[in-house]
Enzyme design. Structure first.
Site, short mmCIF file in Angstrom:
data_model
loop_
_atom_site.label_atom_id
_atom_site.label_comp_id
_atom_site.label_asym_id
_atom_site.label_seq_id
_atom_site.Cartn_x
_atom_site.Cartn_y
_atom_site.Cartn_z
N LYS A 252 0.73 -1.15 -0.09
CA LYS A 252 0.12 -0.05 0.04
C LYS A 252 0.95 1.26 -0.07
O LYS A 252 0.55 2.17 0.80
CB LYS A 252 -1.09 0.16 1.19
CG LYS A 252 -1.93 -1.16 1.08
CD LYS A 252 -3.13 -1.01 2.05
CE LYS A 252 -3.92 -2.15 1.99
NZ LYS A 252 -3.78 -3.36 2.23
N ARG A 253 1.81 1.26 -0.98
CA ARG A 253 2.77 2.61 -0.80
C ARG A 253 2.27 3.55 -1.86
O ARG A 253 1.13 3.41 -2.52
CB ARG A 253 4.14 2.19 -1.39
CG ARG A 253 4.82 1.13 -0.40
CD ARG A 253 5.24 1.41 0.76
NE ARG A 253 6.24 0.85 1.53
CZ ARG A 253 5.93 -0.07 2.53
NH1 ARG A 253 4.97 -0.27 2.88
NH2 ARG A 253 6.99 -0.81 2.83
#
Lengths: 309, 309
Positions: free
Chosen positions: B105-106
């Site tokens: 989830k960058r």
């Protein structure tokens, strides 16, 4: 930690943070060559180069500035050795009494956010031991997943007296894709700003909250509005210098007490020696160029704040 | 990689992914004790325990399933040793020919997102060498910062034939805080879904795009709408099992070809031995319980898809 940050800003008279975001092409040849000679052209070699680069910049600037902001992406790109250099940088900056803002922009659901919070600003329980894995002072967070992605971090902040900067309006050109969408007569970023203010009320330091916000220098009008929506939130302001922001754009990010904002510059300081203005220092003395650039930035912002009085 | 994922789903007849999200309290006592005996109650000890736990689950399930999804937060909470266990898990799963979805989830601005992309699915240039630091097959991304946070990943996907799952509508209770805000007559998540479809058109595999989406099982009606908005996007569906989603809720996440969705279960499979239903296996045989839970999940989804025909 917000009290420490505020006190350090008052002491240094420098509401700035140096972004330790090392790219290999910022790093002088002599540092790269030495690291590659010892470790090869490997992840370990690159990690050694960025660590030595950071260390020299910190040594030459730590007395001028209150805080640093290592961007973990720049370390993650070199895998595990890179993350080891991140941790070494965090520890070294703390040993110099700098406030360390881990620019991690994490955000996930409940138990997963709790794991990130534990890892970066908290302590993890392992058998009878409580261990602080990364131990930054502040971290940046992404709010897209909503309150339950943020509250685990707030819980850890209360316990450990650490702090947060939540993305509200970012400095990049396409930040408007979703952040500027109008919900009724108000953009999404204002709704996020309101939430930041609410979350912040639950964990206050002396004058400012442990919960701050990120608002890009590139959007000064929005900064003005958000300053009012979140009066007790420290605003971390990226986008100064290389991204186009200038001192005069920043005055409305501050409160009347002259506090409430901390302005980041990364490239503009750490790679200053590559600019014509600081070329006289030469590549060997890159950290002296960084010091001069930090001094100029402090003067630029102080001048702008003075002129606005 | 999307073609490989699709082929593996067809071969296993199992549109599921096992979430390797180890919490210490999921890990049987005998594994923890052995690891702590060797490494102490330290980050290294915890990392060894989660690695041994993962390895046994993978050994007992890899022939049933197409893919795994290690959640990096659960490793980051144990600092650098934890991230080393993450990397060992990625490599081991790939050696078993599993597709590895790094749940990271960058999301950040341009050059920073490029660094994350390089680190997780690309190769970093160090002197004359190109090295793949983490080398997952897919990663999850947060879109809040807009297009320029996503496009660096798309560039790497094209080059390396890897894939993405972009958060559109997440499974958590407060996902609605910002994702459900109405922009005119449409919620933010639909606008994100449209962008995902557009980005996806620029890098297509045979039938599906390299750019997929995350849509929570807990919101089946929204899944139905988003399926139509993003016909060529694979949808990664979290929230099955422990978070409340069931097979019958999932049918509208699939296309008429029976493909287009892959459903994640983490706790429900990796900690199955703690459920009454699988208690008969006993703590020692936790991985057999995981295998049984995976078989049940596959049957539940197959039954629901069959019933919907």
């Amino acid at each position: 930690m917000i009290n420490k940050l505020t006190a350090k800003i008052q002491k240094t008279k420098a509401p700035i943070v140096v972004g330790l975001d090392p790219m290999l092409n910022y790093i002088p040849k002599h540092i790269q060559e030495k690291a590659f000679k010892e470790f090869g052209e490997t992840l370990e070699g690159a990690a050694e180069a960025i660590w030595q680069f950071n260390k020299e910049i910190v040594d030459k600037t730590y007395d001028l500035i209150p805080a640093v902001k290592p961007q973990i992406a720049m370390y993650e790109q070199f895998g595990i050795p890179g993350i080891m250099a991140f941790k070494k940088t965090v520890d070294y900056c703390k040993s110099k009494d700098l406030v360390v803002i881990g620019d991690i922009k994490r955000g996930d659901i409940g138990s997963t956010s709790a794991a990130y919070a534990t890892g970066h600003i908290g302590k993890v329980q392992i058998g009878a031991n409580k261990i602080a894995p990364f131990d930054e002072d502040f971290v940046t967070l992404n709010p897209y997943m909503g309150a339950d992605s943020i509250t685990p971090f707030i819980d850890v902040c209360k316990e450990e007296k650490k702090g947060l900067f939540i993305l509200v309006k970012t400095s990049n050109p396409s930040s408007g894709d979703f952040q500027d969408q109008m919900v009724g007569d108000r953009p999404v970023y204002e709704l996020v700003g309101e939430k930041v203010a609410q979350w912040g009320e639950t964990c206050m330091g002396d004058d400012y909250s442990y919960v701050g916000a990120v608002v890009g220098a590139t959007y000064p009008e929005m900064g003005k509005t958000l300053r009012k929506i979140m009066p007790k939130a420290y605003i971390l302001v990226p986008g100064y210098g290389a991204q186009g922001g200038q001192g005069k754009d920043l005055v409305h990010f501050f409160n009347e007490d002259g506090l409430g904002a901390i302005v980041n510059s990364s490239r503009g300081i750490i790679a200053a020696y590559k600019q014509e203005k600081y070329a006289k220092f030469g590549e060997e003395n890159f950290a002296d160029a960084s010091r001069a650039a930090a001094e100029d930035m402090i003067a630029d912002i102080a001048g702008a704040l003075e002129a606005a009085k």
